[in-house]
Design a protein around this motif. Structure first.
Motif, PDB file in Angstrom:
ATOM      1  N   CYS A 130      46.174  50.864  44.738  1.00 45.64           N
ATOM      2  CA  CYS A 130      44.907  51.186  44.085  1.00 45.64           C
ATOM      3  C   CYS A 130      44.632  52.686  44.141  1.00 45.64           C
ATOM      4  O   CYS A 130      45.069  53.386  45.059  1.00 45.64           O
ATOM      5  N   ASP A 131      43.878  53.161  43.161  1.00 48.06           N
ATOM      6  CA  ASP A 131      43.501  54.578  43.108  1.00 48.06           C
ATOM      7  C   ASP A 131      42.316  54.866  44.008  1.00 48.06           C
ATOM      8  O   ASP A 131      42.074  56.022  44.388  1.00 48.06           O
ATOM      9  N   ALA A 132      41.527  53.843  44.328  1.00 45.77           N
ATOM     10  CA  ALA A 132      40.360  54.028  45.186  1.00 45.77           C
ATOM     11  C   ALA A 132      39.919  52.688  45.757  1.00 45.77           C
ATOM     12  O   ALA A 132      40.165  51.626  45.176  1.00 45.77           O
ATOM     13  N   LEU A 133      39.272  52.770  46.918  1.00 42.46           N
ATOM     14  CA  LEU A 133      38.640  51.618  47.558  1.00 42.46           C
ATOM     15  C   LEU A 133      37.134  51.827  47.469  1.00 42.46           C
ATOM     16  O   LEU A 133      36.610  52.828  47.967  1.00 42.46           O
ATOM     17  N   LEU A 134      36.447  50.914  46.797  1.00 39.64           N
ATOM     18  CA  LEU A 134      35.000  51.039  46.642  1.00 39.64           C
ATOM     19  C   LEU A 134      34.298  50.066  47.570  1.00 39.64           C
ATOM     20  O   LEU A 134      34.618  48.876  47.566  1.00 39.64           O
ATOM     21  N   LYS A 135      33.375  50.593  48.360  1.00 38.14           N
ATOM     22  CA  LYS A 135      32.613  49.725  49.256  1.00 38.14           C
ATOM     23  C   LYS A 135      31.194  49.605  48.734  1.00 38.14           C
ATOM     24  O   LYS A 135      30.439  50.569  48.695  1.00 38.14           O
ATOM     25  N   GLY A 136      30.847  48.388  48.279  1.00 42.97           N
ATOM     26  CA  GLY A 136      29.493  48.131  47.805  1.00 42.97           C
ATOM     27  C   GLY A 136      28.597  47.763  48.973  1.00 42.97           C
ATOM     28  O   GLY A 136      28.855  46.778  49.668  1.00 42.97           O
ATOM     29  N   THR A 137      27.568  48.570  49.220  1.00 42.18           N
ATOM     30  CA  THR A 137      26.706  48.365  50.382  1.00 42.18           C
ATOM     31  C   THR A 137      25.252  48.147  49.947  1.00 42.18           C
ATOM     32  O   THR A 137      24.953  48.020  48.766  1.00 42.18           O
ATOM     33  N   SER A 175      40.391  44.468  41.736  1.00 43.37           N
ATOM     34  CA  SER A 175      40.585  43.437  42.759  1.00 43.37           C
ATOM     35  C   SER A 175      39.387  43.493  43.695  1.00 43.37           C
ATOM     36  O   SER A 175      38.658  44.484  43.728  1.00 43.37           O
ATOM     37  N   VAL A 176      39.175  42.416  44.428  1.00 43.99           N
ATOM     38  CA  VAL A 176      37.967  42.286  45.248  1.00 43.99           C
ATOM     39  C   VAL A 176      38.324  41.685  46.605  1.00 43.99           C
ATOM     40  O   VAL A 176      39.163  40.780  46.687  1.00 43.99           O
ATOM     41  N   VAL A 177      37.689  42.195  47.649  1.00 40.10           N
ATOM     42  CA  VAL A 177      37.722  41.552  48.959  1.00 40.10           C
ATOM     43  C   VAL A 177      36.279  41.280  49.352  1.00 40.10           C
ATOM     44  O   VAL A 177      35.435  42.182  49.284  1.00 40.10           O
ATOM     45  N   ILE A 178      35.985  40.038  49.724  1.00 36.43           N
ATOM     46  CA  ILE A 178      34.623  39.660  50.106  1.00 36.43           C
ATOM     47  C   ILE A 178      34.609  39.205  51.561  1.00 36.43           C
ATOM     48  O   ILE A 178      35.490  38.466  52.006  1.00 36.43           O
ATOM     49  N   GLY A 179      33.601  39.662  52.303  1.00 38.15           N
ATOM     50  CA  GLY A 179      33.423  39.223  53.681  1.00 38.15           C
ATOM     51  C   GLY A 179      32.819  37.833  53.732  1.00 38.15           C
ATOM     52  O   GLY A 179      32.567  37.201  52.700  1.00 38.15           O
ATOM     53  N   GLY A 180      32.564  37.359  54.938  1.00 40.43           N
ATOM     54  CA  GLY A 180      32.012  36.013  55.094  1.00 40.43           C
ATOM     55  C   GLY A 180      30.782  35.951  55.976  1.00 40.43           C
ATOM     56  O   GLY A 180      30.352  34.870  56.387  1.00 40.43           O
ATOM     57  N   ALA A 237      44.180  47.221  49.277  1.00 38.64           N
ATOM     58  CA  ALA A 237      44.110  48.354  48.348  1.00 38.64           C
ATOM     59  C   ALA A 237      45.393  49.174  48.411  1.00 38.64           C
ATOM     60  O   ALA A 237      45.914  49.629  47.384  1.00 38.64           O
ATOM     61  N   ALA A 238      45.924  49.353  49.620  1.00 41.13           N
ATOM     62  CA  ALA A 238      47.184  50.088  49.774  1.00 41.13           C
ATOM     63  C   ALA A 238      48.341  49.294  49.172  1.00 41.13           C
ATOM     64  O   ALA A 238      49.193  49.843  48.467  1.00 41.13           O
ATOM     65  N   GLU A 239      48.372  47.985  49.426  1.00 37.02           N
ATOM     66  CA  GLU A 239      49.456  47.139  48.910  1.00 37.02           C
ATOM     67  C   GLU A 239      49.445  47.077  47.388  1.00 37.02           C
ATOM     68  O   GLU A 239      50.500  46.988  46.750  1.00 37.02           O
ATOM     69  N   MET A 240      48.256  47.112  46.806  1.00 41.46           N
ATOM     70  CA  MET A 240      48.125  47.042  45.344  1.00 41.46           C
ATOM     71  C   MET A 240      48.268  48.416  44.682  1.00 41.46           C
ATOM     72  O   MET A 240      48.154  48.532  43.460  1.00 41.46           O
ATOM     73  N   TYR A 282      48.479  34.343  49.150  1.00 36.13           N
ATOM     74  CA  TYR A 282      48.617  35.772  48.860  1.00 36.13           C
ATOM     75  C   TYR A 282      50.091  36.132  48.712  1.00 36.13           C
ATOM     76  O   TYR A 282      50.896  35.956  49.631  1.00 36.13           O
ATOM     77  N   ILE A 283      50.448  36.612  47.526  1.00 35.43           N
ATOM     78  CA  ILE A 283      51.794  37.122  47.251  1.00 35.43           C
ATOM     79  C   ILE A 283      51.611  38.458  46.542  1.00 35.43           C
ATOM     80  O   ILE A 283      51.037  38.510  45.443  1.00 35.43           O
ATOM     81  N   ARG A 284      52.064  39.521  47.159  1.00 31.64           N
ATOM     82  CA  ARG A 284      51.773  40.872  46.668  1.00 31.64           C
ATOM     83  C   ARG A 284      52.219  41.083  45.226  1.00 31.64           C
ATOM     84  O   ARG A 284      51.451  41.552  44.381  1.00 31.64           O
ATOM     85  N   ARG A 285      53.431  40.744  44.901  1.00 27.73           N
ATOM     86  CA  ARG A 285      53.932  40.998  43.541  1.00 27.73           C
ATOM     87  C   ARG A 285      53.189  40.154  42.499  1.00 27.73           C
ATOM     88  O   ARG A 285      52.939  40.607  41.392  1.00 27.73           O
ATOM     89  N   ARG A 286      52.836  38.928  42.883  1.00 28.03           N
ATOM     90  CA  ARG A 286      52.085  38.096  41.945  1.00 28.03           C
ATOM     91  C   ARG A 286      50.694  38.690  41.717  1.00 28.03           C
ATOM     92  O   ARG A 286      50.193  38.709  40.591  1.00 28.03           O
ATOM     93  N   ALA A 287      50.079  39.174  42.776  1.00 26.88           N
ATOM     94  CA  ALA A 287      48.755  39.795  42.651  1.00 26.88           C
ATOM     95  C   ALA A 287      48.813  41.027  41.750  1.00 26.88           C
ATOM     96  O   ALA A 287      47.948  41.229  40.876  1.00 26.88           O
ATOM     97  N   GLN A 288      49.849  41.838  41.934  1.00 25.66           N
ATOM     98  CA  GLN A 288      50.011  43.024  41.086  1.00 25.66           C
ATOM     99  C   GLN A 288      50.178  42.627  39.622  1.00 25.66           C
ATOM    100  O   GLN A 288      49.619  43.257  38.728  1.00 25.66           O
ATOM    101  N   ARG A 289      50.938  41.568  39.398  1.00 29.38           N
ATOM    102  CA  ARG A 289      51.164  41.110  38.028  1.00 29.38           C
ATOM    103  C   ARG A 289      49.863  40.608  37.397  1.00 29.38           C
ATOM    104  O   ARG A 289      49.586  40.877  36.231  1.00 29.38           O
ATOM    105  N   HIS A 290      49.066  39.884  38.161  1.00 27.39           N
ATOM    106  CA  HIS A 290      47.759  39.434  37.661  1.00 27.39           C
ATOM    107  C   HIS A 290      46.921  40.634  37.223  1.00 27.39           C
ATOM    108  O   HIS A 290      46.303  40.625  36.151  1.00 27.39           O
ATOM    109  N   MET A 291      46.908  41.665  38.055  1.00 26.93           N
ATOM    110  CA  MET A 291      46.090  42.839  37.739  1.00 26.93           C
ATOM    111  C   MET A 291      46.606  43.553  36.491  1.00 26.93           C
ATOM    112  O   MET A 291      45.830  44.006  35.650  1.00 26.93           O
TER     113      MET A 291
END
Length: 240
Positions: free
Chosen positions: A156-163, A50-55, A151-154, A115-124
């Protein structure tokens, strides 16, 4: 034989600036394509992504507030900028045959899912990349905090920050000489030394949920897949 991934499910946090390349504003198509290639390689390893992008490459709420705009209004504008980035990344991924869904914390059903948590989990679970847009949906929270939250809601095993650099340093190595690079830190060390990896709310949220944070250079080709195999240069932020 390809080395298996260290993590099964991860969230990748990208700043809006990561998509700018050498431009001063907006999107660099080559940079978006390069990051999409990296994500595709990781998906091919069997990792749920999963991905989160800033603006910040389009509009930054804090800057808008500094110029006299109402802070909450400016933050909402920044959230809309993240949706534009998410749609651009979705397009790049789907051109590479990577099934992708965009879910926005601000409902806009014409262009993406709410955003729907269970739907997002199912997609993943089905192998789709889920891009979370519009931050948390609330002003006064950064997309770093949104990344830690999702990441907590999904689970996830880790949160990766690409810098822009290959880990966490004592100061910005692009501006300050003779800085110290860390291979591993604790959440409290990051907070106590104000290392600026992510904002304090994001670090605290990751700590409460025992979520490792991996900081690496998103601009190094193949770095995302390398980190997934436990290789390459990165900084790991954990409890101990």
């Amino acid at each position: 034989m390809t080395q298996p991934a260290v993590y099964k499910r991860v969230l990748l946090k990208l700043s809006g600036e990561a998509l700018m390349g050498q431009r001063e504003y907006g999107l660099d198509g080559g940079m978006v394509s390069a990051i999409a290639n990296d994500i595709k390689d990781v998906v091919a390893m069997g990792v749920e992504v999963s991905v989160v992008i800033g603006g910040g490459n389009i509009f930054r709420g804090v800057s808008g507030a500094a110029s006299g705009m109402d802070r909450a209004q400016a933050d909402y504008m920044g959230m809309l900028a993240t949706v534009m980035n998410a749609l651009a990344m979705q397009s790049a991924l789907e051109k590479r045959d990577v099934p992708t869904r965009v879910q926005s914390a601000i409902p806009m059903s014409t262009v993406c899912e709410p955003y729907i948590r269970r739907r997002a989990q199912r997609h993943m679970e089905k192998g789709r990349v889920v891009i979370f847009a519009a931050g948390t949906g609330n002003p006064f929270f950064t997309t770093d905090t949104a990344a830690a939250l999702r990441a907590a809601e999904m689970s996830c095993d880790a949160l990766l920050k690409g810098t822009q650099v290959d880990g966490v340093y004592s100061a910005d190595p692009r501006k300050v000489e003779n800085t110290t690079r860390y291979d591993q830190l604790t959440y409290l060390e990051v907070l106590a030394n104000d290392l600026g990896v992510m904002d304090a709310a994001a670090i605290s949220l990751a700590r409460e949920n025992h979520l490792p944070i991996i900081v690496f250079n998103i601009h190094a080709p193949g770095a995302f897949a390398q980190v997934m195999r436990g290789e390459g240069k990165f900084t790991r932020i954990i409890e101990h």
